[in-house]
Design an enzyme around this catalytic site. Structure first.
Site, PDB file in Angstrom:
ATOM      1  N   CYS A 218      25.680  14.652 -49.393  1.00 59.00           N
ATOM      2  CA  CYS A 218      25.884  15.886 -49.030  1.00 59.00           C
ATOM      3  C   CYS A 218      27.335  16.373 -48.300  1.00 59.00           C
ATOM      4  CB  CYS A 218      24.751  16.546 -48.224  1.00 59.00           C
ATOM      5  SG  CYS A 218      22.952  16.354 -48.738  1.00 59.00           S
ATOM      6  N   HIS A 297      33.442   7.618 -41.488  1.00 55.29           N
ATOM      7  CA  HIS A 297      32.643   6.698 -42.095  1.00 55.29           C
ATOM      8  C   HIS A 297      32.076   5.692 -41.461  1.00 55.29           C
ATOM      9  CE1 HIS A 297      30.588   4.806 -45.562  1.00 55.29           C
ATOM     10  NE2 HIS A 297      31.333   5.538 -46.495  1.00 55.29           N
ATOM     11  N   HIS A 382      34.407  30.843 -37.032  1.00 57.55           N
ATOM     12  CA  HIS A 382      33.230  30.649 -37.785  1.00 57.55           C
ATOM     13  C   HIS A 382      33.066  29.302 -38.036  1.00 57.55           C
ATOM     14  CE1 HIS A 382      33.924  35.018 -38.534  1.00 57.55           C
ATOM     15  NE2 HIS A 382      35.023  34.517 -38.844  1.00 57.55           N
ATOM     16  N   HIS A 386      26.709  22.246 -42.501  1.00 65.45           N
ATOM     17  CA  HIS A 386      25.957  21.730 -43.671  1.00 65.45           C
ATOM     18  C   HIS A 386      24.402  22.297 -43.635  1.00 65.45           C
ATOM     19  CE1 HIS A 386      23.773  19.819 -46.802  1.00 65.45           C
ATOM     20  NE2 HIS A 386      23.321  18.818 -45.886  1.00 65.45           N
ATOM     21  N   HIS A 415      17.733  29.207 -45.380  1.00 62.83           N
ATOM     22  CA  HIS A 415      16.488  30.364 -45.469  1.00 62.83           C
ATOM     23  C   HIS A 415      16.405  30.811 -47.365  1.00 62.83           C
ATOM     24  CE1 HIS A 415      14.041  34.118 -45.784  1.00 62.83           C
ATOM     25  NE2 HIS A 415      13.461  33.486 -44.888  1.00 62.83           N
ATOM     26  N   ASN A 419      18.477  23.455 -49.171  1.00 62.00           N
ATOM     27  CA  ASN A 419      19.522  22.657 -49.168  1.00 62.00           C
ATOM     28  C   ASN A 419      20.145  22.373 -50.590  1.00 62.00           C
ATOM     29  OD1 ASN A 419      21.322  20.259 -48.699  1.00 62.00           O
ATOM     30  ND2 ASN A 419      19.682  19.109 -47.917  1.00 62.00           N
TER      31      ASN A 419
END
Length: 487
Positions: A218, A297, A382, A386, A415, A419
């Site tokens: 993701c 990582h 802002h 994720h 919502h 995802n």
């Protein structure tokens, strides 16, 4: 001030912190004022004849030559600015919407799931933070589902071409002007590749630098932006196209391993297309400028490597397993990422406080004290966290001491769209724009987590007050948001 240290005391502490922050941020500028005053007073006392005696022609030529050479070196060595002209998020057709009831009905009809698995999915779905209008591909709506290669290609084409058509319509550029193409899709990597599919569809030029990123989870959207940025540092006066998506059709899990059932409840259809440029003239029509990308990582650690892991269960059914250690590992990855990002974005006041806390803990045995968490609200206006799930958003809201307003875009995206993997951060940015909150100079932090395990950040600055573009995915429903979500 009240005796109990109430609102008056809290406000005073707030203003003291703001004053401290302002003083240290502008310390060098404030220090420069008396020196400039003394300098101009002395200059005003020097006559023209005195100046002519002090500076001969040889010295003047040397200074001018040095200044010109210095300017040339500076402008040639500094990195090129990367601009975001526009981006687009795919909005699936209404017929692909899936409510809680539809999801459970279809799952029960498939007959692959045990009663225990169905009840588990129902509980996860209720606590997930997803609404009643997320989307699943047509292949999963079918009874029985069609997890075929043809159906997976169809899903990929609908999402990717849908986002690209909208992007090209809004930017009015010729696709053959694009010099760099980066596509990321973690779980669906056919031959020819998805990047080749785009080249074929839009007839992109033959010498395009194309990349296809797979298996990176993701957070691959930020990785794709970072790669495109690096390519734009090498290739002059061109555009880079970044496409981020995930494919559900062939990755729906039809078994009864609970760790592998969670993705069924969270992942939904979505995708984004982003157009970048390194052309100086494109600054005027661009929305944002890329400021930083930071990649972390944790794959050298065995637990981190296997916390999001694709495998076969005991019945040889393939799925993606989510470990119980996922949130703890994500927290460690976040700490490492912000340790690198902090010095790049935080004001000097926060850096001093963070360093002081580190020294106290390391050298003065202040182990009982909690580690100082920098106030990233001083660095960003802002936050696009994720939308991996409610637990992810809750954890970052708590760890970074954010307000409900700061995580509103993430919660509402989860919502409304679920995802959508690597593209979720762009739906969140689109939400902020649709609300009319993006002002010139505002800084945006996009942060994403992915298998491997990775935590990646991208920082943007708005170049103007930004209004939502045509085909913003929120344009038909933004008036209904934010909605109240039971936590």
């Amino acid at each position: 001030m009240d005796a109990n240290g109430g609102p008056v005391q809290i406000r005073s502490q707030h203003y003291v912190k703001l004053g401290y922050h302002y003083l240290l941020t502008h310390f060098l500028k404030l220090l420069l004022i008396p020196f400039m005053a003394v300098f101009f007073m002395n200059v005003s006392l020097i006559s023209l004849n005195q100046l002519q005696l002090h500076y001969n022609s040889t010295g003047f030529i040397f200074i001018i030559t040095f200044a010109i050479l210095g300017s040339i070196v500076f402008f040639m060595s500094r990195p090129r600015s990367i601009y975001l002209l526009d981006y687009s998020c795919y909005l699936p057709p209404s017929k692909q919407k899936v409510s809680y009831q539809t999801f459970m009905n279809n799952s029960s009809l498939i007959q692959d799931f045990s009663e225990s698995s169905l009840e588990f999915q129902r509980k996860i779905l209720i606590r997930s933070g997803l609404g009643e209008e997320t989307y699943l591909p047509e292949s999963i709506h079918c009874i029985p589902p069609r997890p075929t290669m043809a159906a997976a290609r169809e899903e990929a084409e609908q999402v990717i071409f849908g986002a690209l058509d909208s992007l090209f319509e809004n930017t009015i550029i010729n696709p053959r002007e694009i010099g760099v193409l980066v596509v990321n899709c973690s779980l669906f990597n056919p031959t020819p590749s998805l990047s080749a599919m785009i080249v074929n569809k839009y007839k992109l030029r033959g010498n395009i630098k194309s990349f296809n990123l797979g298996g990176m989870g993701c957070s691959a959207g930020v990785i794709a932006i970072d790669l495109a940025s690096d390519m734009l540092q090498i290739h002059r006066n061109t555009f880079a196209l970044v496409v981020s998506t995930e494919n559900i059709t062939q990755n729906w899990y039809f078994g009864n391993n609970k760790a592998m059932l969670i993705p069924n409840c969270l992942f939904r259809v979505g995708g984004s297309a982003v157009l970048l440029s390194n052309k100086p003239l494109d600054r005027k029509r661009s929305k944002y400028k890329l400021v930083h990308t930071v990649r972390t990582h944790k794959g050298s650690d065995e637990k981190a490597f296997k916390c999001v892991y694709q495998a076969q269960d005991e019945c040889l059914k393939t799925g993606v397993s989510l470990s119980k250690d996922l949130m703890a590992i994500a927290g460690e990855a976040l700490k490492t990422n912000i340790t690198t990002l902090g010095p790049l974005v935080l004001p000097i006041s926060e850096q001093i406080l963070f360093f002081s806390a580190f020294v106290a803990k390391r050298f003065f045995n202040a182990k009982e004290k909690k580690p100082y968490i920098p106030d990233f609200k001083l660095a960003f206006d802002h936050f696009c966290i994720h939308a991996g799930g409610r637990a992810v958003i809750d954890e970052l809201e708590k760890s970074l001491k954010l307000s409900p307003k700061h995580v509103e875009a993430s919660r509402m995206t989860l919502h409304r769209f679920g995802n959508t993997s690597s593209s979720s951060i762009w739906y969140e940015l689109a939400y902020t724009e649709a609300k009319g909150r993006m002002r010139k100079g505002n800084r945006v932090w996009q942060i994403a987590f992915g298998s491997g395990f990775k935590c990646n950040s991208a920082v943007w600055v708005a170049l103007r007050d930004i209004k939502p573009t045509v085909n913003n995915p929120w344009e038909h429903c933004i008036h209904r948001y934010p909605v109240k979500i039971d936590l």
